[in-house]
Design a protein around this motif. Structure first.
Motif, PDB file in Angstrom:
ATOM      1  N   HIS A   1       0.832  -1.206   0.000  1.00  0.00           N
ATOM      2  CA  HIS A   1       0.000   0.000   0.000  1.00  0.00           C
ATOM      3  C   HIS A   1       0.867   1.257   0.000  1.00  0.00           C
ATOM      4  O   HIS A   1       0.596   2.198  -0.748  1.00  0.00           O
ATOM      5  N   THR A   2       1.902   1.270   0.823  1.00  0.00           N
ATOM      6  CA  THR A   2       2.795   2.425   0.901  1.00  0.00           C
ATOM      7  C   THR A   2       3.494   2.672  -0.426  1.00  0.00           C
ATOM      8  O   THR A   2       3.538   3.797  -0.925  1.00  0.00           O
ATOM      9  N   VAL A   3       4.021   1.609  -1.006  1.00  0.00           N
ATOM     10  CA  VAL A   3       4.742   1.750  -2.283  1.00  0.00           C
ATOM     11  C   VAL A   3       3.796   2.185  -3.392  1.00  0.00           C
ATOM     12  O   VAL A   3       4.111   3.091  -4.165  1.00  0.00           O
ATOM     13  N   SER A   4       2.630   1.561  -3.469  1.00  0.00           N
ATOM     14  CA  SER A   4       1.706   1.921  -4.546  1.00  0.00           C
ATOM     15  C   SER A   4       1.205   3.352  -4.386  1.00  0.00           C
ATOM     16  O   SER A   4       0.991   4.053  -5.383  1.00  0.00           O
ATOM     17  N   ASP A   5       1.043   3.822  -3.140  1.00  0.00           N
ATOM     18  CA  ASP A   5       0.632   5.209  -2.928  1.00  0.00           C
ATOM     19  C   ASP A   5       1.732   6.194  -3.339  1.00  0.00           C
ATOM     20  O   ASP A   5       1.457   7.237  -3.922  1.00  0.00           O
ATOM     21  N   LYS A   6       2.982   5.850  -3.040  1.00  0.00           N
ATOM     22  CA  LYS A   6       4.094   6.743  -3.369  1.00  0.00           C
ATOM     23  C   LYS A   6       4.450   6.704  -4.846  1.00  0.00           C
ATOM     24  O   LYS A   6       4.840   7.717  -5.418  1.00  0.00           O
ATOM     25  N   VAL A   7       4.344   5.540  -5.465  1.00  0.00           N
ATOM     26  CA  VAL A   7       4.708   5.420  -6.883  1.00  0.00           C
ATOM     27  C   VAL A   7       3.616   6.003  -7.758  1.00  0.00           C
ATOM     28  O   VAL A   7       3.888   6.673  -8.749  1.00  0.00           O
ATOM     29  N   GLY A   8       2.384   5.755  -7.375  1.00  0.00           N
ATOM     30  CA  GLY A   8       1.239   6.357  -8.054  1.00  0.00           C
ATOM     31  C   GLY A   8       1.193   6.131  -9.546  1.00  0.00           C
ATOM     32  O   GLY A   8       1.147   5.009 -10.007  1.00  0.00           O
ATOM     33  N   ASP A   9       1.204   7.214 -10.325  1.00  0.00           N
ATOM     34  CA  ASP A   9       1.044   7.146 -11.770  1.00  0.00           C
ATOM     35  C   ASP A   9       2.268   6.605 -12.500  1.00  0.00           C
ATOM     36  O   ASP A   9       2.200   6.325 -13.695  1.00  0.00           O
ATOM     37  N   ARG A  10       3.365   6.443 -11.819  1.00  0.00           N
ATOM     38  CA  ARG A  10       4.581   5.956 -12.478  1.00  0.00           C
ATOM     39  C   ARG A  10       4.569   4.446 -12.694  1.00  0.00           C
ATOM     40  O   ARG A  10       5.430   3.917 -13.357  1.00  0.00           O
ATOM     41  N   MET A  11       3.580   3.760 -12.120  1.00  0.00           N
ATOM     42  CA  MET A  11       3.480   2.313 -12.316  1.00  0.00           C
ATOM     43  C   MET A  11       2.882   2.016 -13.684  1.00  0.00           C
ATOM     44  O   MET A  11       1.988   2.730 -14.132  1.00  0.00           O
ATOM     45  N   PRO A  12       3.357   0.946 -14.334  1.00  0.00           N
ATOM     46  CA  PRO A  12       2.710   0.537 -15.578  1.00  0.00           C
ATOM     47  C   PRO A  12       1.247   0.184 -15.314  1.00  0.00           C
ATOM     48  O   PRO A  12       0.885  -0.246 -14.221  1.00  0.00           O
ATOM     49  N   ASP A  13       0.416   0.341 -16.335  1.00  0.00           N
ATOM     50  CA  ASP A  13      -1.014   0.091 -16.171  1.00  0.00           C
ATOM     51  C   ASP A  13      -1.297  -1.342 -15.719  1.00  0.00           C
ATOM     52  O   ASP A  13      -2.205  -1.578 -14.930  1.00  0.00           O
TER      53      ASP A  13
END
Length: 101
Positions: free
Chosen positions: A62-74
């Motif tokens: 959850h922490t990583v996905s919140d911080k990475v946000g839009d930079r993650m591949p779809d």
């Protein structure tokens, strides 16, 4: 901890395969290993460690996905979303898709 256990398992395996003590020593080691794994204290400790690992991993994702946000591949973002939705359905699975029951 995982690397330490892997190292110890490798040592034991190397000892068993490399020893000239024969079948009797192998059977003694096997019996000892079985007794350790069937010990209730060991089993409880292992279950506690697994549960704590799941909790920490769930918080981390959850922490990583919140911080990475839009930079993650779809594709990754979709997988995270599906895991979160499945977790809120109360089906007994954690964020990694493994059963917690």
């Amino acid at each position: 901890m995982r690397y330490r256990l892997t190292f110890v398992a490798g040592l034991v395996l190397g000892y068993v395969l490399g020893t000239r003590a024969g079948r009797e020593r192998y059977e003694q080691l096997k019996k000892s290993a079985r007794q350790v794994t069937q010990n209730p204290a060991v089993r409880n400790t292992a279950e506690t460690a697994v549960q704590q690992g799941r909790e920490i991993a769930g918080k981390a994702i959850h922490t990583v996905s919140d911080k990475v946000g839009d930079r993650m591949p779809d594709s990754v973002a979709a997988r995270v979303r599906s895991l979160r939705e499945r977790n809120t359905d109360g089906d007994g699975r954690d964020d990694w898709g493994s059963s917690t029951s």
